[in-house]
Design a protein around this motif. Structure first.
Motif, short mmCIF file in Angstrom:
data_model
loop_
_atom_site.label_atom_id
_atom_site.label_comp_id
_atom_site.label_asym_id
_atom_site.label_seq_id
_atom_site.Cartn_x
_atom_site.Cartn_y
_atom_site.Cartn_z
N LYS A 192 37.71 40.31 43.39
CA LYS A 192 38.33 39.62 42.53
C LYS A 192 39.39 40.66 41.75
CE LYS A 192 34.86 36.25 41.65
NZ LYS A 192 34.09 35.55 40.85
N LEU A 193 39.81 41.55 42.63
CA LEU A 193 41.12 42.42 42.15
C LEU A 193 42.30 42.10 42.07
CD1 LEU A 193 39.56 45.63 43.75
CD2 LEU A 193 39.49 45.20 41.46
N ILE A 194 42.60 40.89 42.91
CA ILE A 194 43.76 40.10 42.63
C ILE A 194 43.50 38.76 42.60
CG2 ILE A 194 44.95 41.90 44.14
CD1 ILE A 194 44.77 40.21 46.63
N SER A 195 44.57 38.10 41.90
CA SER A 195 44.43 36.62 41.74
C SER A 195 44.63 36.04 42.91
CB SER A 195 45.27 36.24 40.69
OG SER A 195 46.67 36.23 40.92
N ARG A 196 44.26 34.56 42.99
CA ARG A 196 44.70 33.67 44.23
C ARG A 196 46.10 33.65 44.53
NH1 ARG A 196 42.42 28.89 46.36
NH2 ARG A 196 44.08 27.42 47.16
N LEU A 197 46.76 33.65 43.45
CA LEU A 197 48.19 33.47 43.49
C LEU A 197 48.96 34.71 44.09
CD1 LEU A 197 51.02 32.05 43.02
CD2 LEU A 197 51.09 33.18 40.66
N ARG A 198 48.27 35.96 43.56
CA ARG A 198 48.72 37.19 44.18
C ARG A 198 48.44 37.39 45.69
NH1 ARG A 198 52.83 40.48 42.41
NH2 ARG A 198 52.43 42.61 42.90
#
Length: 308
Positions: A245-251
Motif C-alpha cells: 500500500k505504498l501507492i494508491s489505486r489511482l497511482r
C-alpha cells in the motif's frame, strides 16, 4: 554525525579502461573521511593490474576478487554492505565519474537530518564520443527533503528516479536490515533496493548534476531492455508497491497504463503478440481493462493510418 566515515564500494567487471578515472574521481573528493572497497567479479581484462596499483593507498582497505564470475550485480552490492565499516555507503560504479564535491554535498544532507536514510543527486548521462544528456528533474527546488513513503509514491511508482547508483549515499545499518529480495533481480534490483530503503526514513534529493553515468553497449540495463527481463521485474516491483500500500489505486493505474502505452509504441509486435506478451509479463488485475482499451486503440489508429 560530525564527520561520518563513508565506505565507497567499487564493483567492477572488465572496466579496466575506466578504473584510473573512477579512482581519481573518488580520491580527489573534497570530503576525505572514507575507505574504498573494490569488488572485482573475476574480470578477464587487465582490471586486476590496474587495481593493484592502488593497494598501498591508505584509502583502499579491501580488494576482493571473485574466483568465478557471479554475474550478480546486486549480490555484489550486498557483499560490499557486509564488508563496509562506514556509517554511510556510496556505490561508485567503476565506469562512472562525478564532480569533486559530490560526496561532501551528500554527506551534508545526513548531517542536516538524522532521519535521512538516502540522499542522491541528479545524473548526467554521457558517452566518450562527447554526447551527453541530463536526466530531467521533476522539481525546481535546489534540495528536496521528503518522507520516504511520499518519495516512493511521487518518484518511484513509474520507474527508478535514481537513475544511477553512483549518485546515491545511504545508511549502512538500514541497508543491512533489509531482506535480500533486491539481490534476486537481474535488472531492477536497484529500484527495489531504493524503495525498501526509503520505507525506513526520509530521502534527500540534491537537484544538481553532480554524478556522471557513462553509457555504452555493455551496460546491464541496455542488455536486458530488449528482453522480457525488464518487464517481468517491473511487474514484481509494482506488485510490491500495491501489496505494501505504498501507492494508491489511482497511482497504480496511472503508472501501469503509461508503462503499457510506452511498450505499445516501442516494440514492433503485431497486435496478437503484443496483447499476449503484455498480459504475460504485467498481470495487474486493476489495469486489465486499461491494457485492452489501449491495445484496441492502437488497432483503431493503425486502421485509420492505413486508410489515409
Amino acid at each position: 554525525m560530525s564527520d561520518p566515515f563513508v565506505s565507497v564500494i567499487v564493483p567492477n567487471y572488465n572496466y579496466a579502461r575506466y578504473l584510473d578515472e573512477r579512482f581519481s574521481s573518488i580520491l580527489n573528493q573534497t570530503y576525505q573521511n572514507f575507505e574504498i572497497i573494490v569488488l572485482d567479479d573475476h574480470s578477464t581484462d587487465n582490471s586486476i593490474e590496474i587495481i593493484e596499483k592502488y593497494r598501498d593507498n591508505p584509502h583502499f582497505t579491501q580488494i576482493v576478487v571473485n574466483k568465478e564470475n557471479s554475474g550478480k550485480v546486486f549480490s555484489q552490492w550486498h557483499k560490499g554492505f557486509e564488508l563496509a565499516k562506514g556509517e554511510l555507503i556510496w556505490i561508485a560504479e567503476s565506469d562512472d565519474t562525478c564532480t569533486p564535491d559530490l560526496l561532501e554535498r551528500l554527506v551534508c544532507e545526513f548531517q542536516q537530518d538524522k532521519k535521512i536514510v538516502l540522499a542522491f543527486s541528479m545524473t548526467r548521462l554521457f558517452r566518450d564520443d562527447g554526447w551527453s544528456f541530463d536526466i530531467p528533474s521533476i522539481d525546481k527546488k535546489n534540495v528536496i527533503r521528503t518522507e520516504g513513503k511520499r518519495f516512493i509514491s511521487r518518484y518511484m511508482s513509474e520507474g527508478c528516479y535514481i537513475t544511477n547508483a553512483s549518485s546515491a549515499l545511504f545508511r549502512r545499518n538500514t541497508a543491512l536490515s533489509l531482506d535480500k529480495q533486491f539481490t534476486t533481480f537481474r535488472n531492477v534490483g536497484d529500484r527495489m533496493f531504493w524503495i525498501e530503503l526509503a520505507e525506513h526514513g526520509k530521502v534527500s534529493i540534491i537537484n544538481e548534476y553532480l554524478n556522471f553515468c557513462r553509457r555504452h553497449g555493455s551496460n546491464v540495463t541496455e542488455k536486458n531492455i530488449s528482453t522480457g527481463v525488464l518487464q517481468r521485474e517491473d511487474k514484481q516491483v509494482m506488485d510490491y508497491l500495491v501489496r505494501k500500500k505504498l501507492i494508491s489505486r489511482l497511482r497504480c493505474l496511472q503508472a501501469s497504463s503509461r508503462y503499457v502505452y510506452g511498450h505499445i509504441y516501442k516494440y514492433n509486435f503485431d497486435q496478437s503478440q503484443l496483447r499476449e506478451e503484455l498480459m504475460k509479463v504485467w498481470e495487474v488485475g486493476l489495469c486489465r481493462k486499461i491494457y485492452l482499451r489501449l491495445l484496441d486503440l492502437k488497432v483503431f489508429l493503425s486502421k485509420i493510418k492505413t486508410k489515409i
